[in-house]
Scaffold this active site. Sequence first.
Site, PDB file in Angstrom:
ATOM      1  N   PHE A   1      43.650  -7.322  26.414  1.00  7.29           N
ATOM      2  CA  PHE A   1      42.248  -7.382  25.958  1.00  7.29           C
ATOM      3  C   PHE A   1      41.990  -6.179  25.030  1.00  7.29           C
ATOM      4  CE2 PHE A   1      42.309  -9.251  30.272  1.00  7.29           C
ATOM      5  CZ  PHE A   1      41.825 -10.520  30.020  1.00  7.29           C
TER       6      PHE A   1
ATOM      7  N   ASP B   1      44.913 -10.038  22.459  1.00  4.72           N
ATOM      8  CA  ASP B   1      43.501 -10.414  22.548  1.00  4.72           C
ATOM      9  C   ASP B   1      43.416 -11.855  22.061  1.00  4.72           C
ATOM     10  OD1 ASP B   1      40.730  -8.553  22.753  1.00  4.72           O
ATOM     11  OD2 ASP B   1      40.458 -10.487  21.747  1.00  4.72           O
ATOM     12  N   SER B   2      42.394 -12.585  22.524  1.00  5.54           N
ATOM     13  CA  SER B   2      42.265 -13.990  22.098  1.00  5.54           C
ATOM     14  C   SER B   2      41.441 -14.127  20.818  1.00  5.54           C
ATOM     15  CB  SER B   2      41.627 -14.813  23.218  1.00  5.54           C
ATOM     16  OG  SER B   2      40.343 -14.283  23.504  1.00  5.54           O
TER      17      SER B   2
ATOM     18  N   ALA C   1      44.958 -14.002  27.628  1.00  7.63           N
ATOM     19  CA  ALA C   1      45.645 -12.956  28.384  1.00  7.63           C
ATOM     20  C   ALA C   1      46.214 -13.478  29.706  1.00  7.63           C
ATOM     21  CB  ALA C   1      44.685 -11.798  28.657  1.00  7.63           C
TER      22      ALA C   1
ATOM     23  N   ASP D   1      41.728  -4.306  30.276  1.00  2.57           N
ATOM     24  CA  ASP D   1      40.287  -4.083  30.070  1.00  2.57           C
ATOM     25  C   ASP D   1      39.589  -5.409  29.735  1.00  2.57           C
ATOM     26  OD1 ASP D   1      37.818  -2.897  29.602  1.00  2.57           O
ATOM     27  OD2 ASP D   1      38.313  -2.292  27.554  1.00  2.57           O
TER      28      ASP D   1
ATOM     29  N   CYS E   1      34.087  -4.143  33.647  1.00  4.01           N
ATOM     30  CA  CYS E   1      32.776  -3.811  33.087  1.00  4.01           C
ATOM     31  C   CYS E   1      31.694  -4.719  33.666  1.00  4.01           C
ATOM     32  CB  CYS E   1      32.796  -3.884  31.563  1.00  4.01           C
ATOM     33  SG  CYS E   1      33.175  -5.522  30.933  1.00  4.01           S
TER      34      CYS E   1
HETATM   35  N1  SAH Z   1      39.712  -2.784  25.322  1.00  2.00           N
HETATM   36  C1  SAH Z   1      38.685  -2.926  24.321  1.00  2.00           C
HETATM   37  C2  SAH Z   1      37.493  -3.728  24.778  1.00  2.00           C
HETATM   38  C3  SAH Z   1      37.828  -5.059  25.362  1.00  2.00           C
HETATM   39  S1  SAH Z   1      36.456  -6.113  25.420  1.00  2.00           S
HETATM   40  C4  SAH Z   1      38.214  -1.533  23.880  1.00  2.00           C
HETATM   41  O1  SAH Z   1      38.688  -0.536  24.399  1.00  2.00           O
HETATM   42  O2  SAH Z   1      37.366  -1.470  22.989  1.00  2.00           O
HETATM   43  C5  SAH Z   1      37.194  -7.582  25.965  1.00  2.00           C
HETATM   44  C6  SAH Z   1      38.086  -8.274  24.952  1.00  2.00           C
HETATM   45  O3  SAH Z   1      38.653  -9.399  25.614  1.00  2.00           O
HETATM   46  C7  SAH Z   1      37.399  -8.817  23.715  1.00  2.00           C
HETATM   47  O4  SAH Z   1      38.034  -8.279  22.592  1.00  2.00           O
HETATM   48  C8  SAH Z   1      37.624 -10.333  23.768  1.00  2.00           C
HETATM   49  O5  SAH Z   1      37.923 -10.887  22.492  1.00  2.00           O
HETATM   50  C9  SAH Z   1      38.845 -10.433  24.660  1.00  2.00           C
HETATM   51  N2  SAH Z   1      39.019 -11.671  25.442  1.00  2.00           N
HETATM   52  C10 SAH Z   1      38.070 -12.385  26.092  1.00  2.00           C
HETATM   53  N3  SAH Z   1      38.642 -13.384  26.797  1.00  2.00           N
HETATM   54  C11 SAH Z   1      39.988 -13.285  26.581  1.00  2.00           C
HETATM   55  C12 SAH Z   1      41.125 -14.001  27.058  1.00  2.00           C
HETATM   56  N4  SAH Z   1      40.988 -15.009  27.906  1.00  2.00           N
HETATM   57  N5  SAH Z   1      42.336 -13.596  26.655  1.00  2.00           N
HETATM   58  C13 SAH Z   1      42.491 -12.564  25.810  1.00  2.00           C
HETATM   59  N6  SAH Z   1      41.451 -11.851  25.332  1.00  2.00           N
HETATM   60  C14 SAH Z   1      40.220 -12.197  25.709  1.00  2.00           C
END
Ligand code: SAH
Length: 417
Positions: free
Chosen positions: A249, A271-272, A302, A322, A362
Amino acid sequence: MSATAATDASRGKSALPEVLLRPGREKSLLRRHPWVFSGAVAAAPDLPPGEPVAVRASDGRLLATGFLSPASQLRVRVLSFDESTPADLSLVRRRVEAAAALRAPLWDAQRRSAMRLVHGESDGLPGFVADRYGPVICVQLLCAGFQRLRDAIGPMLLDLFPDVSAVIERPDAKALAREGLPPRQEAELLAARPGADTAAIRRVLVNFGGSRRLVDTFCGQKTGTYLDQAENQIAVGALASGRDVLDVFCCDGGFTLACLRGGAKSVLSVDSSAPALEALAENLALNGLDGDARCETTRADAFEFLRKLRDSRRSFDLIVLDPPKLAETKVRAEKACRAYKDLNLLCFKLLRPGGLLATFSCSGAVDPALFRAVVAEAACDAGRDAKTIRFFSQSPDHPVALSFPEGLYLKGLLCAV
Ligand code: SAH
């Protein structure tokens, strides 16, 4: 004023329309918690959304002033526990000034030029979020009261911050729906200085989390990006030297950049979101890391990707996990915990002996104790003896009022196996 006189005054007629509470429902307000739920209300005036009101206990005492949200479960957001201070623009202005003063020591154009300026309830402004990215402030006006003041908020912020050139609103469609207001999703320019460069307002170069970052103030996630992990990115980056890192993520790459800069042997980032990964590529270039053979990014879900890594017997020395907010409400916390456990279990399996997992949640609805229990179960099911060597929280520009524990939403553990 004597105690008797104060009591007499607070029993008098308020200048504002009044919300009357049911017997016994004044307790949370007496503890200075800023929410009045609909179930606590005996009678409320018939007013348009967002009008200022006073709140009166069933015994007649005036307790607070705030904004009325006739359609919301959160019927009143309290701005002041001094019943003679109306919830109006001048109060909002004073609160924003206080919030900015609190953060002044954190601001440093060279190292930290993006931060949360106003963190809602914890800055005495329930439903108002303002993030500053260099010369731009992006706001979220999450309750009817701030939507009512919307046209005045942009000019007010420009007036307060001479080095800010534009104020942008990033509407939250779900929050607007909860307030019974028409849904909007598109970013809007609320105010700009004459002659402000519109392209420069949309894409802003800032420093935080130890790296240079390009923030898309109109389309980036939330208000542009996530500021709450800034300090944790620095802390995790300092642990990355010589390690194979997995950043799950990764979004626009705060942890990835910090780990590369910290001397990681390799970083695999997933990330997706395609726009998030495009932003990550831009951020790599900005930090002189484009074309760095140590970095590999993947667009994938993920949950599936972690299973693939497990099945192909990949392993890592440092994993950052995250996820987005998996529990929107307490009711969804149980389901979210199953997802947190699944993710953490997979990550524990991917860790080499001596490896580190920086794992975050979060979701405000999952409290730190519950999160710890879920991570402990995940480690146990993965057959790993893990210990926590550090507790993470949100960066200090996201303060938590002691009277509003809900303000603490980001928690994390650094686990060693
Ligand atoms: N780690 C980042 C914040 C992550 S926010 C930082 O430090 O700034 C959560 C992220 O998860 C977002 O970018 C969103 O696009 C991604 N996301 C949401 N669902 C997802 C999934 N199923 N698989 C992969 N990424 C995903």
